[in-house]
Motif scaffolding. Structure first.
Motif, PDB file in Angstrom:
ATOM      1  N   PRO A 195       0.828  -1.272  -0.106  1.00 42.55           N
ATOM      2  CA  PRO A 195      -0.047  -0.009  -0.074  1.00 42.55           C
ATOM      3  C   PRO A 195       0.967   1.366  -0.098  1.00 42.55           C
ATOM      4  CG  PRO A 195      -0.014  -1.069   2.263  1.00 42.55           C
ATOM      5  CD  PRO A 195       0.847  -1.948   1.269  1.00 42.55           C
ATOM      6  N   THR A 196       1.660   1.452  -0.994  1.00 44.11           N
ATOM      7  CA  THR A 196       2.400   2.533  -1.005  1.00 44.11           C
ATOM      8  C   THR A 196       1.745   4.060  -1.418  1.00 44.11           C
ATOM      9  OG1 THR A 196       2.769   2.135  -3.375  1.00 44.11           O
ATOM     10  CG2 THR A 196       4.400   1.252  -1.878  1.00 44.11           C
ATOM     11  N   GLY A 197       0.808   3.751  -2.035  1.00 45.11           N
ATOM     12  CA  GLY A 197      -0.164   4.861  -2.458  1.00 45.11           C
ATOM     13  C   GLY A 197       0.488   5.701  -3.905  1.00 45.11           C
ATOM     14  N   HIS A 198       1.406   5.022  -4.405  1.00 42.70           N
ATOM     15  CA  HIS A 198       2.194   5.802  -5.429  1.00 42.70           C
ATOM     16  C   HIS A 198       1.758   5.062  -6.783  1.00 42.70           C
ATOM     17  CE1 HIS A 198       3.884   8.486  -3.047  1.00 42.70           C
ATOM     18  NE2 HIS A 198       4.314   7.527  -2.207  1.00 42.70           N
ATOM     19  N   SER A 240      -3.006  -4.830   0.455  1.00 45.50           N
ATOM     20  CA  SER A 240      -2.864  -5.416   1.822  1.00 45.50           C
ATOM     21  C   SER A 240      -2.865  -3.971   2.419  1.00 45.50           C
ATOM     22  CB  SER A 240      -1.763  -6.219   1.880  1.00 45.50           C
ATOM     23  OG  SER A 240      -0.548  -5.698   1.796  1.00 45.50           O
ATOM     24  N   LYS A 241      -3.247  -4.289   4.104  1.00 52.32           N
ATOM     25  CA  LYS A 241      -2.995  -3.303   4.974  1.00 52.32           C
ATOM     26  C   LYS A 241      -3.639  -1.984   4.398  1.00 52.32           C
ATOM     27  CE  LYS A 241       0.632  -5.415   7.294  1.00 52.32           C
ATOM     28  NZ  LYS A 241       2.032  -5.355   7.996  1.00 52.32           N
ATOM     29  N   ALA A 242      -4.968  -2.027   4.093  1.00 48.95           N
ATOM     30  CA  ALA A 242      -5.688  -0.887   3.513  1.00 48.95           C
ATOM     31  C   ALA A 242      -5.834   0.265   4.341  1.00 48.95           C
ATOM     32  CB  ALA A 242      -6.764  -1.289   2.595  1.00 48.95           C
ATOM     33  N   ASP A 243      -5.769  -0.110   5.914  1.00 52.79           N
ATOM     34  CA  ASP A 243      -6.089   0.609   6.966  1.00 52.79           C
ATOM     35  C   ASP A 243      -5.101   1.847   6.970  1.00 52.79           C
ATOM     36  OD1 ASP A 243      -4.587  -1.321   7.562  1.00 52.79           O
ATOM     37  OD2 ASP A 243      -5.098  -1.109   9.748  1.00 52.79           O
ATOM     38  N   THR A 244      -3.926   1.684   6.226  1.00 55.13           N
ATOM     39  CA  THR A 244      -2.951   2.497   6.339  1.00 55.13           C
ATOM     40  C   THR A 244      -2.968   3.661   5.481  1.00 55.13           C
ATOM     41  OG1 THR A 244      -1.444   1.479   4.670  1.00 55.13           O
ATOM     42  CG2 THR A 244      -1.235   0.804   6.948  1.00 55.13           C
ATOM     43  N   MET A 245      -4.128   3.583   4.554  1.00 50.87           N
ATOM     44  CA  MET A 245      -4.523   4.798   3.563  1.00 50.87           C
ATOM     45  C   MET A 245      -5.837   5.226   3.977  1.00 50.87           C
ATOM     46  SD  MET A 245      -3.168   3.420  -0.027  1.00 50.87           S
ATOM     47  CE  MET A 245      -4.308   1.684   0.204  1.00 50.87           C
ATOM     48  N   THR A 246      -5.897   6.585   3.879  1.00 52.00           N
ATOM     49  CA  THR A 246      -7.360   7.249   3.921  1.00 52.00           C
ATOM     50  C   THR A 246      -8.331   6.755   2.732  1.00 52.00           C
ATOM     51  OG1 THR A 246      -6.836   9.009   2.458  1.00 52.00           O
ATOM     52  CG2 THR A 246      -6.407   9.379   4.830  1.00 52.00           C
ATOM     53  N   ILE A 247      -9.350   6.974   2.958  1.00 57.27           N
ATOM     54  CA  ILE A 247     -10.506   6.572   1.971  1.00 57.27           C
ATOM     55  C   ILE A 247     -10.163   7.076   0.439  1.00 57.27           C
ATOM     56  CG2 ILE A 247     -12.766   6.358   1.170  1.00 57.27           C
ATOM     57  CD1 ILE A 247     -13.772   6.246   3.892  1.00 57.27           C
ATOM     58  N   GLU A 248      -9.871   8.336   0.369  1.00 45.70           N
ATOM     59  CA  GLU A 248      -9.573   8.942  -0.872  1.00 45.70           C
ATOM     60  C   GLU A 248      -8.165   8.402  -1.492  1.00 45.70           C
ATOM     61  OE1 GLU A 248     -10.280  10.388   2.002  1.00 45.70           O
ATOM     62  OE2 GLU A 248     -12.177  11.349   1.635  1.00 45.70           O
ATOM     63  N   GLU A 249      -7.149   8.377  -0.779  1.00 43.42           N
ATOM     64  CA  GLU A 249      -6.067   7.823  -0.941  1.00 43.42           C
ATOM     65  C   GLU A 249      -6.258   6.432  -1.659  1.00 43.42           C
ATOM     66  OE1 GLU A 249      -2.864  10.038   2.034  1.00 43.42           O
ATOM     67  OE2 GLU A 249      -3.550   7.809   2.378  1.00 43.42           O
ATOM     68  N   ARG A 250      -6.792   5.695  -1.090  1.00 42.44           N
ATOM     69  CA  ARG A 250      -7.367   4.062  -1.481  1.00 42.44           C
ATOM     70  C   ARG A 250      -7.787   4.211  -2.576  1.00 42.44           C
ATOM     71  NH1 ARG A 250     -10.938   0.920   2.767  1.00 42.44           N
ATOM     72  NH2 ARG A 250     -12.399   2.006   1.588  1.00 42.44           N
ATOM     73  N   GLN A 251      -8.841   4.935  -2.815  1.00 40.43           N
ATOM     74  CA  GLN A 251      -9.738   5.061  -4.202  1.00 40.43           C
ATOM     75  C   GLN A 251      -8.585   5.625  -5.565  1.00 40.43           C
ATOM     76  OE1 GLN A 251     -12.613   3.736  -4.868  1.00 40.43           O
ATOM     77  NE2 GLN A 251     -12.752   3.302  -2.755  1.00 40.43           N
ATOM     78  N   GLU A 252      -7.712   6.486  -5.097  1.00 37.22           N
ATOM     79  CA  GLU A 252      -6.948   6.931  -6.257  1.00 37.22           C
ATOM     80  C   GLU A 252      -5.957   6.147  -6.360  1.00 37.22           C
ATOM     81  OE1 GLU A 252      -5.170  10.657  -4.797  1.00 37.22           O
ATOM     82  OE2 GLU A 252      -6.865  11.709  -4.749  1.00 37.22           O
ATOM     83  N   PHE A 253      -5.331   5.226  -5.208  1.00 42.10           N
ATOM     84  CA  PHE A 253      -4.267   4.173  -5.723  1.00 42.10           C
ATOM     85  C   PHE A 253      -5.075   3.127  -6.613  1.00 42.10           C
ATOM     86  CE2 PHE A 253      -1.760   0.572  -3.980  1.00 42.10           C
ATOM     87  CZ  PHE A 253      -0.599   0.746  -4.795  1.00 42.10           C
ATOM     88  N   LYS A 254      -6.242   2.616  -6.030  1.00 41.29           N
ATOM     89  CA  LYS A 254      -7.026   1.653  -6.987  1.00 41.29           C
ATOM     90  C   LYS A 254      -6.882   1.813  -8.455  1.00 41.29           C
ATOM     91  CE  LYS A 254     -10.184  -0.598  -5.217  1.00 41.29           C
ATOM     92  NZ  LYS A 254     -11.808  -0.861  -4.603  1.00 41.29           N
TER      93      LYS A 254
END
Length: 428
Positions: A261-264, A288-302
């Motif tokens: 979950p780097t977010g990049h 994995s470990k998606a709780d290390t990102m905010t909801i907005e960061e998670r959607q952008e990363f996906k």
């Protein structure tokens, strides 16, 4: 069986001589000619001689109009109320009533549109589903999952959470005196799980050491070799002269690939691994470990991950070309829009609002694993186990294994049958 009481029919004028075209089917008629007195729409048989199938009610409230028209194709295909109300080609219950009142060419619900016969009673064809269920409950089935990703991404924890049991080994990390393996190791652990009388032999294939080296060139080769070895084992069992009644299935049905979950963006190793193995195994990417990102960061990363996979020509399961019909396409499109699943794994329970839930405790609250507002673990579980488990097995057998089998047979000009004493295995 009691005789059908014929209705009172008013006398009809004398029937003129049969024209040359009587008995020939009309252009709109889907049925062949029925012979004199049947296809011409003129009553050639007295109403009392019209056969009524066993278990079907006789005519009710028959008028002279319904009798003269209901004899047509209702005799050749007469079922249900086709005698009393079956105008035109009406057969069956609902079709005959519709035809009687609307004057259309209705077909009954039990009439086969492919030229099959109308069922006159219950046969029991539908019990095949129950027979298959009983047999599966006796024999059980195999399901093999491979987990791939570098250390520390919670692979074992997530698998244990999926099946709510300790089915995967848990590593406490590397001790100071332990040596990090120089190559990727393959470890398979099998368990028999039973739920509701159904037994499943679950095999978890772990890949410790993947992506943990400074130089990770070709670190996917041991994994690819293991997958092909399982195909080879199954193929050799198939070409044996005396085959086993049930060939042990060790083929990998699903590969969960864990993305950090780097977010990049994806690492080059992630892209290379999925590109090389997507044509030999069903790959399901998860963050994995998606709780290390905010909801907005998670959607952008996906969104970024999906775009990179598309640009790299990487196909992950479920593949678009394997959709069987529009219903499958609609369901799988929703899944493809959600992937990769951003998940959180935990095998610890906590008290939340009076309920025991699986979760991860943090300083600001508890991340509930099965809460769809917190992560997508529930969607992954439903997709992997409750809706697509059988399809994963079928795609493995019909697509990936058949591709390997055809390649092997073309290379060697066909495999010769081997005896049980021949235990040599080829490592591709």
């Amino acid at each position: 069986m009691s005789d059908v009481v014929p209705p009172e029919v008013r006398p009809k004028p004398a029937v003129p001589a049969k024209p040359p075209n009587v008995g020939a089917p009309s252009p709109s008629s889907p049925f062949p000619p029925q012979g004199p007195g049947v296809g011409g729409g003129v009553s050639a048989l007295p109403p009392s001689s019209i056969p009524v199938p066993i278990g079907v009610q006789g005519p009710r409230d028959v008028s002279s109009h319904s009798v003269s028209h209901g004899v047509g194709h209702g005799v050749g295909h007469g079922v249900g109320h086709g005698v009393g109300h079956g105008v035109g080609h009406g057969t069956g219950h609902s079709g005959a009533h519709t035809a009687a009142h609307n004057g259309g060419h209705a077909h009954g619900g039990s009439h086969s549109t492919s030229g099959g016969s109308t069922l006159l009673g219950y046969i029991g064809i539908d019990t095949i589903i129950e027979q298959m269920r009983k047999k599966t409950m006796k024999t059980g089935f195999d399901f093999n999952i491979m987990v791939v990703g570098h250390s520390g991404l919670g692979k074992s924890t997530l698998v244990n959470t999926l099946f709510k049991s300790q089915v995967s080994r848990k590593s406490a990390g590397w001790a100071r005196d332990d040596k990090i393996p120089k190559t990727v190791d393959i470890k398979a652990v099998s368990h028999v799980l039973e739920e509701g009388g159904v037994k499943m032999k679950l095999t978890i294939v772990d890949t410790p050491g993947f992506g943990d080296q400074i130089n990770n060139d070709n670190c996917w080769e041991p994994i690819s070799k293991y997958i092909n070895e399982q195909y080879e084992k199954f193929l050799k069992e198939e070409v044996n002269i005396t085959r086993k009644k049930r060939i042990p299935d060790t083929r990998v049905h699903c590969c969960l690939y864990f993305i950090s979950p780097t977010g990049h963006a994806l690492r080059q190793l992630d892209v290379e691994f999925m590109k090389r193995l997507s044509h030999s195994v069903n790959i399901i990417p998860v963050i994995s470990k998606a709780d290390t990102m905010t909801i907005e960061e998670r959607q952008e990363f996906k969104q970024r991950v999906r775009k990179e996979l598309e640009m790299g020509g990487i196909e992950f399961y479920p593949q678009k070309e394997f959709d069987e019909d529009m219903e499958d396409k609609s369901d799988n499109d929703k899944i493809r829009e959600t992937m990769p699943f951003a998940v959180v794994g935990s095998d610890k329970e906590y008290q939340v609002n009076g309920k025991r839930v699986l979760g991860r405790k943090t300083a600001w609250g508890i991340v509930e694993v099965e809460n769809p507002n917190h992560c997508e673990f529930a969607q992954l579980r439903d997709f992997l186990i409750r809706s697509h488990l059988q399809d994963l097995k079928e795609v493995t057998h019909n697509i990936h294994y058949e591709t390997y089998r055809a390649k092997r047979l073309n290379e060697n000009g066909g495999l010769h049958p081997i005896t049980s004493n021949d235990t040599q295995e080829s490592n591709l």
